[in-house]
Write an enzyme that holds these catalytic residues in place. Structure first.
Site, PDB file in Angstrom:
ATOM      1  N   ASN A 231      34.510   2.042  62.436  1.00  0.00           N
ATOM      2  CA  ASN A 231      33.779   1.601  61.247  1.00  0.00           C
ATOM      3  C   ASN A 231      33.920   2.715  60.209  1.00  0.00           C
ATOM      4  O   ASN A 231      33.324   3.785  60.346  1.00  0.00           O
ATOM      5  CB  ASN A 231      32.302   1.341  61.589  1.00  0.00           C
ATOM      6  CG  ASN A 231      31.502   0.878  60.383  1.00  0.00           C
ATOM      7  OD1 ASN A 231      31.654   1.379  59.279  1.00  0.00           O
ATOM      8  ND2 ASN A 231      30.620  -0.087  60.594  1.00  0.00           N
TER       9      ASN A 231
ATOM     10  N   GLU B  64      33.731  -2.561  58.088  1.00  0.00           N
ATOM     11  CA  GLU B  64      32.989  -2.164  56.896  1.00  0.00           C
ATOM     12  C   GLU B  64      33.928  -1.584  55.834  1.00  0.00           C
ATOM     13  O   GLU B  64      33.741  -0.476  55.331  1.00  0.00           O
ATOM     14  CB  GLU B  64      31.865  -1.179  57.257  1.00  0.00           C
ATOM     15  CG  GLU B  64      30.680  -1.316  56.327  1.00  0.00           C
ATOM     16  CD  GLU B  64      29.434  -0.559  56.778  1.00  0.00           C
ATOM     17  OE1 GLU B  64      28.535  -0.416  55.941  1.00  0.00           O
ATOM     18  OE2 GLU B  64      29.353  -0.143  57.944  1.00  0.00           O
TER      19      GLU B  64
ATOM     20  N   ASP C   7      29.549   0.651  68.920  1.00  0.00           N
ATOM     21  CA  ASP C   7      30.943   0.222  68.784  1.00  0.00           C
ATOM     22  C   ASP C   7      31.522   0.038  70.183  1.00  0.00           C
ATOM     23  O   ASP C   7      31.494   0.963  70.993  1.00  0.00           O
ATOM     24  CB  ASP C   7      31.743   1.266  67.999  1.00  0.00           C
ATOM     25  CG  ASP C   7      31.123   1.543  66.644  1.00  0.00           C
ATOM     26  OD1 ASP C   7      31.464   0.835  65.691  1.00  0.00           O
ATOM     27  OD2 ASP C   7      30.270   2.460  66.547  1.00  0.00           O
TER      28      ASP C   7
ATOM     29  N   ASN D 116      26.844  -3.650  66.462  1.00  0.00           N
ATOM     30  CA  ASN D 116      25.467  -3.407  66.032  1.00  0.00           C
ATOM     31  C   ASN D 116      24.464  -3.765  67.131  1.00  0.00           C
ATOM     32  O   ASN D 116      23.423  -4.372  66.893  1.00  0.00           O
ATOM     33  CB  ASN D 116      25.160  -4.168  64.743  1.00  0.00           C
ATOM     34  CG  ASN D 116      25.481  -3.350  63.500  1.00  0.00           C
ATOM     35  OD1 ASN D 116      25.169  -2.167  63.443  1.00  0.00           O
ATOM     36  ND2 ASN D 116      26.107  -3.977  62.521  1.00  0.00           N
TER      37      ASN D 116
ATOM     38  N   ASP E 269      29.620   7.461  59.079  1.00  0.00           N
ATOM     39  CA  ASP E 269      28.558   7.758  60.032  1.00  0.00           C
ATOM     40  C   ASP E 269      28.912   7.286  61.443  1.00  0.00           C
ATOM     41  O   ASP E 269      28.141   7.501  62.381  1.00  0.00           O
ATOM     42  CB  ASP E 269      27.216   7.171  59.584  1.00  0.00           C
ATOM     43  CG  ASP E 269      27.327   5.774  58.998  1.00  0.00           C
ATOM     44  OD1 ASP E 269      28.407   5.165  59.108  1.00  0.00           O
ATOM     45  OD2 ASP E 269      26.332   5.289  58.422  1.00  0.00           O
ATOM     46  N   HIS E 270      30.070   6.666  61.596  1.00  0.00           N
ATOM     47  CA  HIS E 270      30.595   6.282  62.905  1.00  0.00           C
ATOM     48  C   HIS E 270      31.717   7.236  63.316  1.00  0.00           C
ATOM     49  O   HIS E 270      32.345   7.887  62.458  1.00  0.00           O
ATOM     50  CB  HIS E 270      31.188   4.874  62.878  1.00  0.00           C
ATOM     51  CG  HIS E 270      30.187   3.789  62.691  1.00  0.00           C
ATOM     52  ND1 HIS E 270      29.860   2.885  63.678  1.00  0.00           N
ATOM     53  CD2 HIS E 270      29.454   3.435  61.600  1.00  0.00           C
ATOM     54  CE1 HIS E 270      28.967   2.030  63.216  1.00  0.00           C
ATOM     55  NE2 HIS E 270      28.711   2.334  61.954  1.00  0.00           N
TER      56      HIS E 270
ATOM     57  N   ASP F 269      32.366  -3.057  65.709  1.00  0.00           N
ATOM     58  CA  ASP F 269      30.982  -2.643  65.566  1.00  0.00           C
ATOM     59  C   ASP F 269      30.105  -3.860  65.862  1.00  0.00           C
ATOM     60  O   ASP F 269      29.974  -4.751  65.039  1.00  0.00           O
ATOM     61  CB  ASP F 269      30.758  -2.122  64.141  1.00  0.00           C
ATOM     62  CG  ASP F 269      29.326  -1.676  63.897  1.00  0.00           C
ATOM     63  OD1 ASP F 269      28.483  -1.845  64.796  1.00  0.00           O
ATOM     64  OD2 ASP F 269      29.052  -1.175  62.789  1.00  0.00           O
TER      65      ASP F 269
END
Length: 257
Positions: free
Chosen positions: A7, A34, A218, A149, A247-248, A147
């Site tokens: 991501n 994303e 993920d 989530n 941030d991943h 991802d």
């Protein structure tokens, strides 16, 4: 064959990070999420300069998924998740690459819960489960990567007691994940690392990465024929420590053959 999922949290804004990682890690195939870019703004030329062909399903400012490969042609089989013709969010892309059928996905976040965003997440999850069943029934070597989530268990989140009301750890979300996996999918990273946290996401605030206050959201789900080829799996934490990074962190698996 090494396949990764990453991501990127804005492919153009963080393109130097992505290109640096691709050059250093050299995955054979990578699923990206994303993108936050419309189709005409996808940086295909920059990826091509590193030897990667790509297909993508973009969306202005939000969402977006892509599959890039340096080991052969990408044969697109599906653009968007079936089950809702009115769904305009760019969250699913499917293609055959080097003998593997890959469903690249970006499952909705769902916060705040309760509310319309959470309801959409659960509907999307149900559509994914229905399509996943048909993929398994095909008998082909298939994976779902991206991802999700979802933190499946308490092992996948630091301080799980703080996340009980969050849409990524809500009981109904974890139940949807468990039901999906029960179709016959194999969680690749958890199979290789049954007892390790293996976080893939850390918030930007309060030095979450430095404290290793992370989440595992993920994932790779493998069909049984493909799971027989699983040799290794992990998370490449290094890019998460770079400047202006996502941030991943990229997660990856290694397949024989």
């Amino acid at each position: 064959m090494r396949i990764a999922t990453y991501n990127v949290n804005g492919i153009n804004g963080r393109l130097p990070v992505l290109l640096r990682w691709l050059e250093e890690a050299s995955p054979d195939v990578v699923c990206l999420q994303e993108l936050k870019a419309p189709d005409d703004a996808f940086p295909a030329a920059a990826l091509r300069d590193l030897g990667y062909d790509a297909i993508w399903h973009g969306q202005s400012r939000w969402n977006g998924v892509a599959i890039a490969s340096r080991v052969g042609e990408i044969h697109e089989t599906r653009w968007g998740l079936p089950g809702d013709p009115d769904d305009r969010q760019s969250r699913y892309l499917e293609a055959a690459v080097n003998g593997v059928l890959i469903g690249a996905l970006y499952l909705p976040n769902g916060n705040p819960r309760p509310g319309p965003k959470f309801d959409y997440k659960m509907r999307w999850f149900a559509r994914l489960a229905q399509h996943a069943r048909s993929l398994l029934d095909s008998g082909l070597p298939v994976m779902l990567a991206g991802d999700f989530n979802v933190m499946p268990t308490a092992l996948d989140v630091y301080k799980p007691e703080r996340w009980t009301d969050d849409a990524l750890f809500a009981p109904e979300v974890r139940a949807a994940w468990a039901s999906l996996v029960a179709q016959g999918w194999i969680d690749a990273i958890r199979t290789v690392h049954p007892d390790a946290p293996m976080y893939t996401f850390w918030k930007y605030w309060r030095q979450s990465f430095e404290r290793d206050a992370g989440l595992r959201i993920d994932h790779f789900l493998l069909s049984p024929p493909l799971a027989k080829r699983l040799e290794a799996a992990g998370v490449d934490r290094t890019p998460r420590g770079w400047e202006k990074t996502s941030d991943h962190a990229p997660a990856w698996i290694e397949l024989s053959g």
